[in-house]
Design a protein around this motif. Structure first.
Motif, mmCIF file in Angstrom:
data_model
loop_
_atom_site.group_PDB
_atom_site.id
_atom_site.type_symbol
_atom_site.label_atom_id
_atom_site.label_comp_id
_atom_site.label_asym_id
_atom_site.label_seq_id
_atom_site.Cartn_x
_atom_site.Cartn_y
_atom_site.Cartn_z
ATOM 1 N N TYR A 104 44.287 18.941 19.293
ATOM 2 C CA TYR A 104 44.150 17.585 19.814
ATOM 3 C C TYR A 104 42.936 17.007 19.148
ATOM 4 O O TYR A 104 41.839 17.396 19.426
ATOM 5 N N GLY A 157 40.000 26.746 10.227
ATOM 6 C CA GLY A 157 41.245 26.237 10.830
ATOM 7 C C GLY A 157 41.169 24.725 10.965
ATOM 8 O O GLY A 157 40.539 24.052 10.146
ATOM 9 N N LYS A 158 41.761 24.205 12.031
ATOM 10 C CA LYS A 158 41.878 22.746 12.148
ATOM 11 C C LYS A 158 40.505 22.057 12.230
ATOM 12 O O LYS A 158 40.238 21.101 11.508
ATOM 13 N N ILE A 159 39.634 22.564 13.122
ATOM 14 C CA ILE A 159 38.328 21.904 13.291
ATOM 15 C C ILE A 159 37.415 22.202 12.096
ATOM 16 O O ILE A 159 36.720 21.321 11.595
ATOM 17 N N ASP A 178 36.988 32.886 6.242
ATOM 18 C CA ASP A 178 38.106 32.966 7.180
ATOM 19 C C ASP A 178 39.013 34.095 6.698
ATOM 20 O O ASP A 178 39.287 34.186 5.500
ATOM 21 N N PRO A 179 39.479 34.953 7.615
ATOM 22 C CA PRO A 179 40.394 36.017 7.166
ATOM 23 C C PRO A 179 41.727 35.458 6.651
ATOM 24 O O PRO A 179 42.459 36.160 5.955
ATOM 25 N N TYR A 180 42.027 34.203 7.005
ATOM 26 C CA TYR A 180 43.267 33.572 6.533
ATOM 27 C C TYR A 180 42.933 32.306 5.753
ATOM 28 O O TYR A 180 42.957 31.198 6.305
ATOM 29 N N HIS A 207 33.283 27.720 13.649
ATOM 30 C CA HIS A 207 34.552 27.124 14.091
ATOM 31 C C HIS A 207 35.654 28.166 14.243
ATOM 32 O O HIS A 207 36.839 27.837 14.132
ATOM 33 N N PRO A 209 37.597 31.228 16.603
ATOM 34 C CA PRO A 209 37.780 31.462 18.044
ATOM 35 C C PRO A 209 36.941 32.652 18.515
ATOM 36 O O PRO A 209 36.492 33.458 17.702
ATOM 37 N N THR A 214 34.866 38.544 16.977
ATOM 38 C CA THR A 214 33.861 37.504 16.694
ATOM 39 C C THR A 214 32.765 37.434 17.772
ATOM 40 O O THR A 214 31.839 36.648 17.629
ATOM 41 N N THR A 235 29.848 24.753 17.920
ATOM 42 C CA THR A 235 30.670 23.910 18.795
ATOM 43 C C THR A 235 31.933 24.666 19.192
ATOM 44 O O THR A 235 32.896 24.060 19.649
ATOM 45 N N SER A 236 31.939 25.990 18.998
ATOM 46 C CA SER A 236 33.181 26.737 19.222
ATOM 47 C C SER A 236 33.216 27.414 20.585
ATOM 48 O O SER A 236 33.805 26.880 21.530
ATOM 49 N N ARG A 237 32.596 28.570 20.710
ATOM 50 C CA ARG A 237 32.475 29.243 21.999
ATOM 51 C C ARG A 237 31.115 29.926 22.048
ATOM 52 O O ARG A 237 30.676 30.521 21.057
ATOM 53 N N ASP A 261 26.903 23.221 21.413
ATOM 54 C CA ASP A 261 27.682 22.462 22.403
ATOM 55 C C ASP A 261 28.283 23.435 23.411
ATOM 56 O O ASP A 261 28.912 23.013 24.383
ATOM 57 N N HIS A 298 29.180 21.011 26.208
ATOM 58 C CA HIS A 298 30.607 21.192 25.876
ATOM 59 C C HIS A 298 31.343 19.842 25.873
ATOM 60 O O HIS A 298 32.295 19.647 26.621
ATOM 61 N N PHE A 301 35.006 17.856 22.598
ATOM 62 C CA PHE A 301 36.393 17.362 22.743
ATOM 63 C C PHE A 301 36.438 15.976 23.378
ATOM 64 O O PHE A 301 37.513 15.385 23.462
HETATM 65 P P1 NAI Z 1 42.188 27.163 14.703
HETATM 66 O O1 NAI Z 1 43.004 28.265 15.277
HETATM 67 O O2 NAI Z 1 42.891 26.031 14.019
HETATM 68 O O3 NAI Z 1 41.133 27.758 13.668
HETATM 69 C C1 NAI Z 1 40.370 28.900 13.897
HETATM 70 C C2 NAI Z 1 40.160 29.584 12.555
HETATM 71 O O4 NAI Z 1 39.243 30.662 12.736
HETATM 72 C C3 NAI Z 1 41.460 30.177 11.984
HETATM 73 O O5 NAI Z 1 41.649 29.713 10.650
HETATM 74 C C4 NAI Z 1 41.199 31.682 12.024
HETATM 75 O O6 NAI Z 1 41.838 32.382 10.965
HETATM 76 C C5 NAI Z 1 39.681 31.721 11.897
HETATM 77 N N1 NAI Z 1 39.098 32.993 12.285
HETATM 78 C C6 NAI Z 1 39.547 33.914 13.180
HETATM 79 N N2 NAI Z 1 38.720 34.972 13.205
HETATM 80 C C7 NAI Z 1 37.727 34.721 12.310
HETATM 81 C C8 NAI Z 1 36.586 35.451 11.870
HETATM 82 N N3 NAI Z 1 36.298 36.663 12.353
HETATM 83 N N4 NAI Z 1 35.793 34.894 10.919
HETATM 84 C C9 NAI Z 1 36.072 33.676 10.395
HETATM 85 N N5 NAI Z 1 37.146 32.947 10.765
HETATM 86 C C10 NAI Z 1 37.964 33.469 11.715
HETATM 87 O O7 NAI Z 1 41.281 26.629 15.876
HETATM 88 P P2 NAI Z 1 40.552 25.217 15.985
HETATM 89 O O8 NAI Z 1 41.456 24.238 16.641
HETATM 90 O O9 NAI Z 1 39.939 24.873 14.693
HETATM 91 O O10 NAI Z 1 39.406 25.554 17.059
HETATM 92 C C11 NAI Z 1 38.367 26.444 16.756
HETATM 93 C C12 NAI Z 1 37.589 26.763 18.022
HETATM 94 O O11 NAI Z 1 36.896 25.588 18.451
HETATM 95 C C13 NAI Z 1 38.472 27.129 19.228
HETATM 96 O O12 NAI Z 1 38.739 28.523 19.235
HETATM 97 C C14 NAI Z 1 37.626 26.734 20.396
HETATM 98 O O13 NAI Z 1 36.908 27.863 20.816
HETATM 99 C C15 NAI Z 1 36.659 25.703 19.843
HETATM 100 N N6 NAI Z 1 36.808 24.378 20.435
HETATM 101 C C16 NAI Z 1 35.700 23.773 20.978
HETATM 102 C C17 NAI Z 1 35.788 22.512 21.542
HETATM 103 C C18 NAI Z 1 34.600 21.804 22.106
HETATM 104 O O14 NAI Z 1 34.769 20.850 22.878
HETATM 105 N N7 NAI Z 1 33.379 22.176 21.755
HETATM 106 C C19 NAI Z 1 37.079 21.826 21.630
HETATM 107 C C20 NAI Z 1 38.170 22.520 20.971
HETATM 108 C C21 NAI Z 1 38.023 23.758 20.434
#
Ligand code: NAI
Length: 334
Positions: A104, A157-159, A178-180, A207, A209, A214, A235-237, A261, A298, A301
């Motif tokens: 989103y 990934g997306k963010i 990124d592993p992918y 960015h 998860p 992690t 800004t992730s977790r 955040d 936080h 979003f």
């Molecule tokens: P996504 O799934 O599109 O991208 C995550 C990327 O991290 C993927 O490409 C994945 O392969 C990579 N990844 C996994 N393990 C890894 C590692 N060990 N080292 C490096 N890369 C690794 O997820 P998206 O949408 O980009 O969101 C990322 C994170 O942002 C979410 O998991 C969530 O925790 C956080 N988030 C925070 C928000 C906020 O308000 N602060 C709002 C939305 C998401």
């Protein structure tokens, strides 16, 4: 279809009600809003509901999931992308549907990461207060030109991709790990090993998860690999970062700036007004004493566009559950 919405803030009510009226008029989704966060002590509120709708700091461990199942709940609808707060194995054993909002407005979070970088770098938060008090001195506000600097994106990934595109547009060199790997990221940045990313980056932005792999990715050792004076953005977790180690790195002046955040113990603090309370979290309070630390609660979003999308997709997931259709946003244990 009765759904109990936990951790419901006024904006959750507004955007869920709007989405319910706009997208599902006539279908009669009955949404009951509870201010309380979901945990073992509040699970009983879900008595008589078919589904619960939850957010990042609601607790869905095995005992809570068993309690919900015992009350007749059959679906868990996450109003977020991350699902680290749900015991997916226990949910699968109980036959509970777990659905999330995978994407989103990733740009909303990426733009917030940029806001954190810009604020810390140019001290606009301090300038705002100074000018309002009639103090126009520049001492202490010195920043760095970001053009030409190196930004490391952990998780493309997306963010991460949206963030990489912003910094690429600002004339920064963008590194990714990124592993992918993705071709979209390779169009704006270069993949390198994590160690090289940490060693070369002026700004490191997280960015990926939160997973067992992690957890505390940023620790004493990885902080030691970072450039002296570098900036760390999360800004992730929260639990991607070992906050104790970060405080030590700030005290030793090795880490130049920190903006977060998200915070590992945020569930006791965030999304609440504690301005009249004594905050017991000494580690958080220590963080607050550094002039080169910026914390937001936080809100990455938190844009109109993102909330509209979150609520729309959440109700679409509920619709799938209600009709028995395959839910494309179902989350299953890896
Ligand atoms: P996504 O799934 O599109 O991208 C995550 C990327 O991290 C993927 O490409 C994945 O392969 C990579 N990844 C996994 N393990 C890894 C590692 N060990 N080292 C490096 N890369 C690794 O997820 P998206 O949408 O980009 O969101 C990322 C994170 O942002 C979410 O998991 C969530 O925790 C956080 N988030 C925070 C928000 C906020 O308000 N602060 C709002 C939305 C998401």
């Amino acid at each position: 279809m009765k759904t109990a919405v936990f951790s419901a803030r006024p904006y959750d009510r507004r955007f869920l009600d709007e989405a319910n009226a706009r997208d599902h008029a006539g279908q009669g989704f009955e949404l009951a809003y509870f201010d309380a966060a979901l945990d073992a002590t509040t699970a009983g509120l879900a008595q008589g509901f078919d589904a619960v709708c939850v957010f990042v700091n609601d607790r869905l461990d095995a005992p809570v999931l068993r309690a919900l199942h015992g009350l007749g709940v059959r679906a868990i609808l996450l109003r977020c992308a991350g699902f680290n707060n749900v015991d997916l194995v226990a949910a699968a054993e109980l036959g509970l549907l777990v659905a999330r909002v995978p994407a989103y407005s990733p740009e909303a979070v990426a733009e917030h990461a940029l806001a954190l970088v810009m604020t810390l770098n140019r001290q606009t938060h301090r300038a705002y207060n100074r000018v309002r008090e009639g103090n126009f001195m520049l001492d202490g506000l010195l920043g760095r030109t970001l053009h030409g600097k190196t930004v490391g994106i952990v998780g493309t990934g997306k963010i991460g991709l949206a963030t990489a595109r912003i910094f690429n547009g600002m004339g920064c060199t963008v590194l990714g790990n990124d592993p992918y790997p993705s071709p979209e990221f390779s169009a704006v940045g270069h993949y390198v090993a994590l160690e090289e990313l940490l060693a070369r980056s002026d700004i490191v932005s997280l960015h990926c998860p939160l997973t067992p792999q992690t957890h505390h990715l940023i620790n004493e050792e990885s902080l030691g690999l970072m450039k002296p004076g570098a900036m760390l953005i999360n800004t992730s977790r929260g639990a991607l970062v070992n906050t104790d180690a970060v405080v030590r790195a700030l005290k030793s002046r090795h880490l130049g700036h920190l903006a977060i955040d998200v915070y590992e113990q945020e569930s006791a603090l965030f999304f609440q007004d504690l301005s009249g309370e004594i905050i017991d979290d000494d580690l958080f309070q220590r963080l607050m004493t550094f002039p080169n630390v910026l914390v937001t609660g936080h809100q990455g979003f938190f844009t109109v566009e993102a909330l509209q999308e979150i609520c729309s997709i959440t109700l679409r997931n509920l619709c799938d559950f209600a009709s028995g259709a395959e839910c494309q946003n179902r989350v299953v244990a890896a």
